[in-house]
Design a protein around this motif. Structure first.
Motif, PDB file in Angstrom:
ATOM      1  N   LEU A  85       0.837  -1.204   0.000  1.00  0.00           N
ATOM      2  CA  LEU A  85       0.000   0.000   0.000  1.00  0.00           C
ATOM      3  C   LEU A  85       0.872   1.254   0.000  1.00  0.00           C
ATOM      4  N   LEU A  86       0.559   2.167  -0.915  1.00  0.00           N
ATOM      5  CA  LEU A  86       1.304   3.433  -1.009  1.00  0.00           C
ATOM      6  C   LEU A  86       0.327   4.576  -0.778  1.00  0.00           C
ATOM      7  N   ASN A  87       0.666   5.462   0.143  1.00  0.00           N
ATOM      8  CA  ASN A  87      -0.253   6.568   0.444  1.00  0.00           C
ATOM      9  C   ASN A  87       0.403   7.916   0.156  1.00  0.00           C
ATOM     10  N   PHE A  88      -0.049   8.525  -0.932  1.00  0.00           N
ATOM     11  CA  PHE A  88       0.425   9.876  -1.270  1.00  0.00           C
ATOM     12  C   PHE A  88      -0.733  10.863  -1.225  1.00  0.00           C
ATOM     13  N   GLY A  89      -1.891  10.412  -0.681  1.00  0.00           N
ATOM     14  CA  GLY A  89      -3.076  11.285  -0.587  1.00  0.00           C
ATOM     15  C   GLY A  89      -3.018  12.103   0.684  1.00  0.00           C
ATOM     16  N   ARG A  90      -3.442  11.498   1.791  1.00  0.00           N
ATOM     17  CA  ARG A  90      -3.349  12.130   3.112  1.00  0.00           C
ATOM     18  C   ARG A  90      -3.373  11.025   4.168  1.00  0.00           C
ATOM     19  N   ASP A  91      -2.748  11.306   5.328  1.00  0.00           N
ATOM     20  CA  ASP A  91      -2.641  10.305   6.390  1.00  0.00           C
ATOM     21  C   ASP A  91      -3.990   9.721   6.793  1.00  0.00           C
ATOM     22  N   GLN A  92      -4.976  10.610   7.027  1.00  0.00           N
ATOM     23  CA  GLN A  92      -6.233  10.127   7.620  1.00  0.00           C
ATOM     24  C   GLN A  92      -7.103   9.275   6.690  1.00  0.00           C
ATOM     25  N   ILE A  93      -6.686   9.103   5.456  1.00  0.00           N
ATOM     26  CA  ILE A  93      -7.456   8.227   4.549  1.00  0.00           C
ATOM     27  C   ILE A  93      -7.282   6.773   5.010  1.00  0.00           C
ATOM     28  N   VAL A  94      -6.160   6.539   5.725  1.00  0.00           N
ATOM     29  CA  VAL A  94      -5.896   5.191   6.251  1.00  0.00           C
ATOM     30  C   VAL A  94      -6.156   5.185   7.757  1.00  0.00           C
ATOM     31  N   ASP A  95      -6.874   4.154   8.206  1.00  0.00           N
ATOM     32  CA  ASP A  95      -7.067   3.947   9.646  1.00  0.00           C
ATOM     33  C   ASP A  95      -5.805   3.242  10.166  1.00  0.00           C
ATOM     34  N   ASN A  96      -4.982   3.968  10.929  1.00  0.00           N
ATOM     35  CA  ASN A  96      -3.670   3.440  11.335  1.00  0.00           C
ATOM     36  C   ASN A  96      -3.757   2.127  12.109  1.00  0.00           C
ATOM     37  N   GLN A  97      -4.734   2.023  13.019  1.00  0.00           N
ATOM     38  CA  GLN A  97      -4.837   0.796  13.824  1.00  0.00           C
ATOM     39  C   GLN A  97      -5.223  -0.388  12.947  1.00  0.00           C
ATOM     40  N   ALA A  98      -6.135  -0.144  12.013  1.00  0.00           N
ATOM     41  CA  ALA A  98      -6.541  -1.208  11.086  1.00  0.00           C
ATOM     42  C   ALA A  98      -5.357  -1.618  10.208  1.00  0.00           C
TER      43      ALA A  98
END
Ligand SMILES: NC(=O)C1=CN([C@@H]2O[C@H](COP(=O)(O)OP(=O)(O)OC[C@H]3O[C@@H](n4cnc5c(N)ncnc54)[C@H](O)[C@@H]3O)[C@@H](O)[C@H]2O)C=CC1
Ligand SMILES: O=C(O)C(=O)COP(=O)(O)O
Length: 387
Positions: free
Chosen positions: A216-229
């Motif tokens: 998984l690569l995230n270049f959008g914004r941090d909060q788009i991903v649930d960190n705990q999940a």
């Protein structure tokens, strides 16, 4: 004179469009215009004097756009100016994900002596990677960056899936539903803005749908991903690697997570283009009322031929236009030329006037401002030098 506040460090060349004749660049508590990169605009900075915020870059999650809209403050951005920069870093990250580049460099650095060639041959065995060709990449968000990333992944020989809200006719990718993309992709690249809809879009449910070993690569914004999940998905083997442009405290030291310090759009080229576009957008709005690339106002452009221009930003409600016309008629303000555009329930209207009576226009402005749906009224004078 408009007072402009520069919220970040900008190069002098990039703000050249803000001519000193019409603008005054200063640190002030009540500016009329703001140029901002990634600094947070506090709610109390959105004063009644603030006509425009021009964001160098794309994401506007550091600005309270709803408050700006209610206040009649236009929020402008520079879509596309950093798309190539982000695309190139996404490609680098995909390569980092499949080839042990960092480990290889580190191990070679540690080699000593005259047998370096033989020794490096010996360490190769443990540095075998994979290829991107033939793998499936899923792109979340098909805007300026998503499209460019899709095209280059296709050229790298990948099967490209894309998720977007509306249909796109892109020959190099197949548009699919979000669930399909999550199920089929080996690599998932987040290139979405942060909104109420995308907040924690990648949650437990989404991770459960993914293949084991997804990168998984995230270049959008941090909060788009649930960190705990995400951490749970890494433990379960669903996620083999997470590469993000948004460092998080809970990920420090995690061997399956690579964090970059928000450098996606951080190239000299992208910054220069973004700053120049942002200052042009700000100038054109303040001087002519022109709107281009706004997240809350509709696009609007009208040749400035008359000596005066009235601009109104108001909620699209029944009878409002009749009320505006009645005020124009009452104060003998004749419409020369006009343009009117809508966006998200709001209307932006520019009305050019050939003649005005100072006393009457002042009364008309007060009465228009008092109409409940009206958020902002401005009277512009044709700038000197415009034919
Ligand atoms: N890491 C970095 O340095 C950078 C990060 N970004 C991030 O990437 C985002 C995208 O940038 P661009 O492609 O230039 O913006 P863009 O505005 O051209 O594209 C965003 C796309 O996302 C789509 N979208 C919005 N909400 C959606 C949803 N709920 N579901 C599906 N699609 C949705 C929009 O329709 C649009 O096509 C920015 O908003 C920003 O958060 C942008 C530039 C640099
Ligand atoms: O344009 C964006 O949304 C970005 O994330 C880039 O931000 P920056 O201008 O580099 O602070």
């Amino acid at each position: 004179m408009y007072k402009i506040q520069l919220m970040d460090n900008f190069t002098p060349e990039s703000t050249r469009a803000l001519s000193q004749d019409s603008y005054f660049i200063e640190q002030t508590e009540r500016p009329n215009g703001m140029m901002v990169r990634s600094s947070i605009v506090a709610d109390q900075q959105i004063t009644r004097d603030l006509l425009a915020i021009s964001r160098v870059g794309v994401g506007v999650n550091t600005i309270n756009v709803e408050k700006c809209t209610e206040n009649g403050t236009v929020v402008l951005n520079t879509p596309g100016t950093n798309a190539n920069a982000v695309k190139e870093l996404v490609v680098a990250s995909l390569l980092i994900a499949v080839r042990p580049i960092f480990t290889a460099v580190k191990q070679v650095k540690e080699l000593r002596g005259s047998h370096i060639l033989a020794e490096s041959e010996a360490i190769r065995e443990k540095l075998i990677g994979h290829e991107l060709q033939g793998k499936t990449v899923g792109i979340l968000g098909l805007g300026s960056i998503g499209k460019q990333v899709g095209r280059i992944c296709y050229e790298l020989g990948m099967d490209v899936l894309g998720y977007a809200r509306s249909p796109h006719d892109l020959s190099f990718l197949t548009q699919v539903a979000l669930t399909e993309l999550l199920k089929q992709s080996d690599f998932i690249v987040i290139l979405l803005p942060l909104t109420a809809e995308t907040n924690h879009l990648l949650n437990d449910k989404a991770f459960n749908l993914m293949k084991s070993g997804t990168c998984l690569l995230n270049f959008g914004r941090d909060q788009i991903v649930d960190n705990q999940a995400l951490l749970a998905a890494i433990d379960q083997g669903k996620i083999a690697q997470y590469i993000t442009d948004f460092p998080q405290a809970e990920f420090i030291g995690h061997d399956k997570i690579i964090m970059l310090p928000h450098i996606g759009g951080n190239t000299h080229e992208a910054i220069k283009d973004g700053e120049q576009m942002a200052s042009r957008h700000l100038r054109n709005f303040l001087l002519y009322g022109t709107v281009r690339d706004s997240v809350n106002y509709p696009n609007a452009r009208l040749l400035f031929q008359a000596p005066y221009r009235l601009t109104l930003f108001y909620q699209d409600s029944k009878g409002i236009w009749a009320e505006i016309v009645a005020i124009l008629a009452q104060y003998e303000l004749e419409i020369g030329d006009m343009s009117s555009n809508r966006k998200n329930g709001n209307v932006y209207t520019m009305i050019d006037l050939d003649t005005i009576n100072q006393e009457k226009i002042e009364k008309a402005l007060v009465e228009m401002t008092e109409l409940v749906p009206v958020r902002r009224v401005r009277l512009l004078t044709k700038p000197v030098g415009i034919k």
